[in-house]
Scaffold this motif. Structure first.
Motif, PDB file in Angstrom:
ATOM      1  N   HIS A 183       0.868  -1.197   0.000  1.00  0.00           N
ATOM      2  CA  HIS A 183       0.000   0.000   0.000  1.00  0.00           C
ATOM      3  C   HIS A 183       0.895   1.233   0.000  1.00  0.00           C
ATOM      4  O   HIS A 183       1.439   1.608   1.038  1.00  0.00           O
ATOM      5  CB  HIS A 183      -0.911  -0.017   1.239  1.00  0.00           C
ATOM      6  CG  HIS A 183      -1.857   1.139   1.338  1.00  0.00           C
ATOM      7  ND1 HIS A 183      -3.172   1.008   1.747  1.00  0.00           N
ATOM      8  CD2 HIS A 183      -1.693   2.464   1.109  1.00  0.00           C
ATOM      9  CE1 HIS A 183      -3.770   2.187   1.757  1.00  0.00           C
ATOM     10  NE2 HIS A 183      -2.875   3.103   1.381  1.00  0.00           N
ATOM     11  N   HIS A 237       1.652   5.305  -2.011  1.00  0.00           N
ATOM     12  CA  HIS A 237       1.289   6.394  -2.929  1.00  0.00           C
ATOM     13  C   HIS A 237       2.601   7.074  -3.344  1.00  0.00           C
ATOM     14  O   HIS A 237       2.711   8.297  -3.292  1.00  0.00           O
ATOM     15  CB  HIS A 237       0.398   7.419  -2.235  1.00  0.00           C
ATOM     16  CG  HIS A 237      -0.815   6.880  -1.527  1.00  0.00           C
ATOM     17  ND1 HIS A 237      -2.098   7.147  -1.951  1.00  0.00           N
ATOM     18  CD2 HIS A 237      -0.969   6.115  -0.404  1.00  0.00           C
ATOM     19  CE1 HIS A 237      -2.980   6.575  -1.120  1.00  0.00           C
ATOM     20  NE2 HIS A 237      -2.313   5.945  -0.169  1.00  0.00           N
ATOM     21  N   LYS A 254      -0.426   3.557  -6.057  1.00  0.00           N
ATOM     22  CA  LYS A 254      -1.780   4.033  -6.344  1.00  0.00           C
ATOM     23  C   LYS A 254      -1.752   5.340  -7.136  1.00  0.00           C
ATOM     24  O   LYS A 254      -0.839   6.149  -6.967  1.00  0.00           O
ATOM     25  CB  LYS A 254      -2.518   4.310  -5.026  1.00  0.00           C
ATOM     26  CG  LYS A 254      -2.618   3.098  -4.127  1.00  0.00           C
ATOM     27  CD  LYS A 254      -3.293   3.459  -2.802  1.00  0.00           C
ATOM     28  CE  LYS A 254      -3.144   2.352  -1.765  1.00  0.00           C
ATOM     29  NZ  LYS A 254      -3.728   1.068  -2.150  1.00  0.00           N
ATOM     30  N   HIS A 298      -9.641   1.990   1.189  1.00  0.00           N
ATOM     31  CA  HIS A 298      -9.244   2.714   2.405  1.00  0.00           C
ATOM     32  C   HIS A 298     -10.530   2.816   3.239  1.00  0.00           C
ATOM     33  O   HIS A 298     -11.451   3.567   2.862  1.00  0.00           O
ATOM     34  CB  HIS A 298      -8.775   4.122   2.092  1.00  0.00           C
ATOM     35  CG  HIS A 298      -7.441   4.233   1.392  1.00  0.00           C
ATOM     36  ND1 HIS A 298      -7.204   3.780   0.122  1.00  0.00           N
ATOM     37  CD2 HIS A 298      -6.274   4.779   1.822  1.00  0.00           C
ATOM     38  CE1 HIS A 298      -5.947   4.047  -0.206  1.00  0.00           C
ATOM     39  NE2 HIS A 298      -5.356   4.649   0.801  1.00  0.00           N
ATOM     40  N   HIS A 327      -6.202   0.386   6.573  1.00  0.00           N
ATOM     41  CA  HIS A 327      -6.272   1.301   7.733  1.00  0.00           C
ATOM     42  C   HIS A 327      -7.083   0.643   8.853  1.00  0.00           C
ATOM     43  O   HIS A 327      -6.541   0.244   9.857  1.00  0.00           O
ATOM     44  CB  HIS A 327      -6.872   2.680   7.390  1.00  0.00           C
ATOM     45  CG  HIS A 327      -5.993   3.546   6.567  1.00  0.00           C
ATOM     46  ND1 HIS A 327      -4.872   4.165   7.083  1.00  0.00           N
ATOM     47  CD2 HIS A 327      -6.052   3.923   5.269  1.00  0.00           C
ATOM     48  CE1 HIS A 327      -4.285   4.880   6.123  1.00  0.00           C
ATOM     49  NE2 HIS A 327      -4.975   4.733   5.020  1.00  0.00           N
ATOM     50  N   ASP A 347       2.097   2.867   3.478  1.00  0.00           N
ATOM     51  CA  ASP A 347       1.140   3.905   3.065  1.00  0.00           C
ATOM     52  C   ASP A 347       1.885   5.145   2.572  1.00  0.00           C
ATOM     53  O   ASP A 347       1.321   6.241   2.578  1.00  0.00           O
ATOM     54  CB  ASP A 347       0.197   4.287   4.220  1.00  0.00           C
ATOM     55  CG  ASP A 347      -1.023   5.089   3.762  1.00  0.00           C
ATOM     56  OD1 ASP A 347      -1.318   5.078   2.556  1.00  0.00           O
ATOM     57  OD2 ASP A 347      -1.672   5.725   4.611  1.00  0.00           O
TER      58      ASP A 347
HETATM   59 FE    FE Z   1      -3.292   5.145   1.508  1.00  0.00          FE
END
Ligand code: FE
Ligand code: DI6
Length: 403
Positions: free
Chosen positions: A72, A74, A141, A242, A265, A317
């Motif tokens: 996960h 970004h 992502k 999410h 999360h 994340d």
């Molecule tokens: Fe995220």
């Protein structure tokens, strides 16, 4: 570099190949790698003679694990939010920053003004930090474009990363990450006019492996995520969400009803959400970096997930707002110290369960027939990986048999 047939000897290995022994640990082990795959793993005394001729590397009793997988992230985005960090330290809450037009939307502005080449160039240092800890597979992502061209550019940048570094990239379309300013108060229209057509375009271009969304008061309600998931289903794409990060909207339940790969999360997940995930085989992706950065106090329901046998993954994340973090080792440590996960759960969380969260069956464990994605560590016992803070004991990283 070519993948080279190879025999690693004098090692201990945490195979994580089954749950019956702690870490699937084998002492005094050997691993034979043929054509980029694990051909054999076991106690060295049982090594079949057919491997005797392979090029041999003794590892001095070092620990070998499956290479970590960051399931996960970004990492593709423009700019950074150090100024927002400073704002929050002067008293503003995450939601206040978001509602004041900061937060995700400010990264959108920086990302829209970046070319694909800019996005790649900015992502590479983040990726390099991950690879330095042995990571071989990274999920990336979209979600900071929120318009057709920028969302596609983010995915194009993600898809291009393996041309620059030895890494496997799995992409998620996160067009439903935030409502862009031009659609303020019209989230349904944004989903219908921008998000869904962009997903279809990304699919046509082969840019998307899964569909993600942010189900939250400051983003999208479950009823707004649903039409997007319907299109994902029509396109044959798996979904993830999410969910329950800042409040409980029932996002994990919605995701589970679409057979989601993961719900991520989940600090505010309740027992009925856990049950829905268990039933659907949805992986819980635990993200302690965002919990830490936001100074959240609501803990994800680790005990309940454990009791219901919901597999837990851990990830960074890595994003410019709530988790400017590139260290999966730190995520392991935080999972243990903040959430009381065990070091074994943490290691499973960044290997076998991270692979499952991405729908990958050819990595994340050490077993014959799987990819030779391995991490070799200067540690004696796997618990050391989650134990230290800010220390990188990686000795070598093997990606598809190649170091
Ligand atoms: Fe995220
Ligand atoms: N949840 C998060 O923690 C990040 N995205 C999301 O859906 C935050 C992203 C950001 O603040 O830029």
């Amino acid at each position: 570099m070519q993948a080279e047939d190879h025999l690693f000897t004098e090692l201990r290995v945490a195979t994580l190949a089954d749950a019956s022994s702690p870490y699937g640990l084998i002492e005094a082990a050997a691993i034979a790698v043929i054509a980029g795959q694990i051909d054999w793993v076991g106690p060295q005394v049982e090594l079949p003679v057919r491997y005797a001729g392979l090029k041999q590397t003794p590892l001095g009793n070092r620990l070998v694990t499956p290479a970590p997988i960051d399931c996960h992230t970004h990492i593709v985005h423009g700019g950074n939010r150090a100024s927002e960090f400073e704002l929050r330290l002067n008293g503003a809450s995450y939601e206040e920053v978001a509602r004041a037009g900061g937060g995700i939307v400010s990264t959108v502005t920086a990302t829209r003004s970046a070319s694909v080449e800019d996005l790649i160039r900015q992502a590479l240092p983040r990726l390099d930090a991950m690879l330095a800890e042995g990571v071989t597979t990274v999920e990336v992502k979209s979600g900071y474009g929120l318009d057709r061209e920028t969302e596609l550019n983010m995915l194009r940048a993600a898809r291009a990363l393996p041309e620059h570094r030895p890494v496997r990239v799995v992409t998620s379309f996160l067009g439903a990450h935030a409502v862009p300013a031009e659609y303020q108060d019209r989230p349904d229209t944004y989903i219908a006019e921008v998000c869904i057509p962009t997903l279809r375009a990304a699919r046509r271009e082969g840019l998307v492996d899964a569909v993600d969304g942010f189900c939250e008061g400051i983003a999208f309600a479950p009823e707004q995520i649903r039409p997007l998931f319907e299109v994902a289903r029509e396109l044959g794409l798996p979904v993830k969400l999410h969910a329950e990060q800042l409040s409980n909207l029932g996002g994990a339940k919605l995701a589970a009803s679409y057979g989601a790969l993961s719900a991520d999360h989940i600090e505010y997940l309740d027992d009925s959400g856990v049950a829905a995930m268990a039933e659907a085989g949805t992986i819980a992706v635990i993200l302690p970096g965002a919990f830490y950065t936001l100074r959240e106090t609501q803990m994800p329901p680790i005990d309940s997930l454990r009791r219901s046998n919901v597999p837990m993954a851990l990830a960074t994340d890595c994003n410019p707002g709530s988790a400017p973090m590139t260290s999966l080792l730190l995520a392991m440590n935080m999972g243990c110290t903040l959430f009381r996960m065990t070091p074994e759960e943490a290691l499973r969380g960044v290997t076998t369960n991270a692979a499952r969260a991405l729908g990958l069956t050819d990595c994340g464990r050490i077993a014959a027939g799987l990819r030779a994605d391995l991490a070799i560590w200067n540690v004696a016992h796997p618990s050391e990986l989650a134990y230290r803070i800010g220390f990188n004991p990686l000795h070598a990283r093997i990606f598809g048999g190649t170091s």
